[in-house]
Scaffold this active site. Structure first.
Site, PDB file in Angstrom:
ATOM      1  N   HIS A   1      -9.711   1.336   4.787  1.00  0.00           N
ATOM      2  CA  HIS A   1      -8.413   1.542   5.464  1.00  0.00           C
ATOM      3  C   HIS A   1      -8.604   2.575   6.585  1.00  0.00           C
ATOM      4  O   HIS A   1      -9.378   3.522   6.436  1.00  0.00           O
ATOM      5  CB  HIS A   1      -7.373   2.035   4.439  1.00  0.00           C
ATOM      6  CG  HIS A   1      -5.987   1.994   4.990  1.00  0.00           C
ATOM      7  ND1 HIS A   1      -5.503   2.954   5.840  1.00  0.00           N
ATOM      8  CD2 HIS A   1      -4.982   1.097   4.827  1.00  0.00           C
ATOM      9  CE1 HIS A   1      -4.261   2.649   6.180  1.00  0.00           C
ATOM     10  NE2 HIS A   1      -3.925   1.514   5.577  1.00  0.00           N
TER      11      HIS A   1
ATOM     12  N   SER B   1       3.046  -1.805  10.577  1.00  0.00           N
ATOM     13  CA  SER B   1       4.497  -1.739  10.811  1.00  0.00           C
ATOM     14  C   SER B   1       5.235  -3.028  10.484  1.00  0.00           C
ATOM     15  O   SER B   1       6.217  -3.377  11.141  1.00  0.00           O
ATOM     16  CB  SER B   1       4.798  -1.326  12.259  1.00  0.00           C
ATOM     17  OG  SER B   1       4.373  -0.010  12.498  1.00  0.00           O
TER      18      SER B   1
ATOM     19  N   GLU C   1      -5.830  -4.722  10.860  1.00  0.00           N
ATOM     20  CA  GLU C   1      -4.849  -3.649  10.986  1.00  0.00           C
ATOM     21  C   GLU C   1      -5.142  -2.820  12.229  1.00  0.00           C
ATOM     22  O   GLU C   1      -5.945  -1.869  12.169  1.00  0.00           O
ATOM     23  CB  GLU C   1      -4.920  -2.730   9.759  1.00  0.00           C
ATOM     24  CG  GLU C   1      -4.483  -3.367   8.480  1.00  0.00           C
ATOM     25  CD  GLU C   1      -3.823  -2.331   7.580  1.00  0.00           C
ATOM     26  OE1 GLU C   1      -2.662  -2.547   7.222  1.00  0.00           O
ATOM     27  OE2 GLU C   1      -4.445  -1.313   7.263  1.00  0.00           O
TER      28      GLU C   1
ATOM     29  N   ASN D   1       0.866  -1.186   0.000  1.00  0.00           N
ATOM     30  CA  ASN D   1       0.000   0.000   0.000  1.00  0.00           C
ATOM     31  C   ASN D   1       0.901   1.234   0.000  1.00  0.00           C
ATOM     32  O   ASN D   1       1.451   1.603   1.028  1.00  0.00           O
ATOM     33  CB  ASN D   1      -0.892  -0.021   1.253  1.00  0.00           C
ATOM     34  CG  ASN D   1      -1.697   1.263   1.381  1.00  0.00           C
ATOM     35  OD1 ASN D   1      -1.886   1.991   0.409  1.00  0.00           O
ATOM     36  ND2 ASN D   1      -2.188   1.543   2.581  1.00  0.00           N
TER      37      ASN D   1
ATOM     38  N   GLY E   1       4.597   1.638   4.878  1.00  0.00           N
ATOM     39  CA  GLY E   1       5.910   2.291   4.794  1.00  0.00           C
ATOM     40  C   GLY E   1       7.006   1.451   4.162  1.00  0.00           C
ATOM     41  O   GLY E   1       7.729   1.918   3.271  1.00  0.00           O
TER      42      GLY E   1
END
Ligand code: PEP
Length: 240
Positions: free
Chosen positions: A86, A204, A157, A8, A226
């Site tokens: 999301h 993460s 998530e 993503n 990320g």
């Protein structure tokens, strides 16, 4: 079983050139790349092994909806997976009701929704993580009852684990697995016949910790934010 890894990219990178270059570096068989809308076409053309995802969609098929994008339009660009609900969209005001409409639109056209559900920091502190997760899960289960076929991915998530959150820490893999089991059991209890379900974790995930999550059979993949913009990190995750 092969794990599902979804990159993503959020609102990154800045240019199409960078999007193409990143795609070429990370392109891999069990990878789904979800770039920003403007780069979907260019990313698709650069993909040899990976599949294409989008980060959102609108539920209506066509019409006067300035700024929105339909499932058909995404499908025409080669999109197969669409991330829905999301937490970063929920923070901007996306409701369960909107997520439900999007799930129906996506499954109706044979695409695969990646439905994100997760507890916030306040839920975690108050010990109501499971309640918060079920509050997001149940409306989508109801929505899926009208379908007899399709593939659905649920991404657990926890919002507090998403790397851009203040003091974010990945969930403990054991906790993530337990919550995924609760989600899975709830989905399977509902007896949704004909639908194929998969359950993944996001928050993460990086090259160092991915193995801790992916070693569990119940965690069938990862939604990676990320780290998906860093070819070395993502390559490490893909190797795992
Ligand atoms: C995400 O955006 O879905 C995500 C999990 O982000 P990160 O990996 O950066 O925490």
């Amino acid at each position: 079983m092969k794990k599902i890894i979804i990159a993503n990219w959020k609102m990154n990178p800045d240019t199409e050139l960078e999007a193409v270059s990143l795609t070429q570096k990370i392109d891999s068989e069990n990878l789904i790349i979800a770039p920003p809308y403007p780069f979907l076409g260019a990313v698709r053309k650069s993909q040899k092994l990976s599949k294409l995802g989008a980060q959102d969609v609108f539920w209506e098929a066509k019409g006067a909806y300035t700024g929105e994008v339909s499932v058909t339009q995404l499908k025409s660009l080669g999109v197969q997976y669409i991330v829905l609900g999301h937490s970063e969209r929920r923070i901007l005001g996306e409701t369960n009701d909107a997520v439900v409409k999007k799930v129906k639109a996506v499954v109706s056209l044979g695409l695969i929704p990646v439905i994100c559900i997760g507890d916030g920091l306040s839920d975690k502190i108050a010990g109501r993580s499971e309640v918060a997760v079920m509050d997001q899960l149940m409306p989508t289960i109801e929505a899926l009852k009208s379908f007899k076929s399709g593939k659905i991915i649920f991404a657990y998530e926890p919002v507090w684990a998403i790397s851009t959150q203040k003091d974010a820490k990945p969930d403990n893999p054991e906790n993530a697995r337990n919550m995924i089991l609760k989600i899975k059991n709830k989905v399977l209890d509902e007896g949704l016949k004909g639908l194929e379900f998969h359950f993944i974790y996001g928050g993460s995930v990086n090259g160092l910790n991915a193995g801790g999550f992916l070693k569990y059979d119940e965690i069938e993949g990862a939604l990676v934010g990320g780290a998906s913009l860093k070819p070395d990190e993502l390559t490490r995750i893909l190797k795992i």
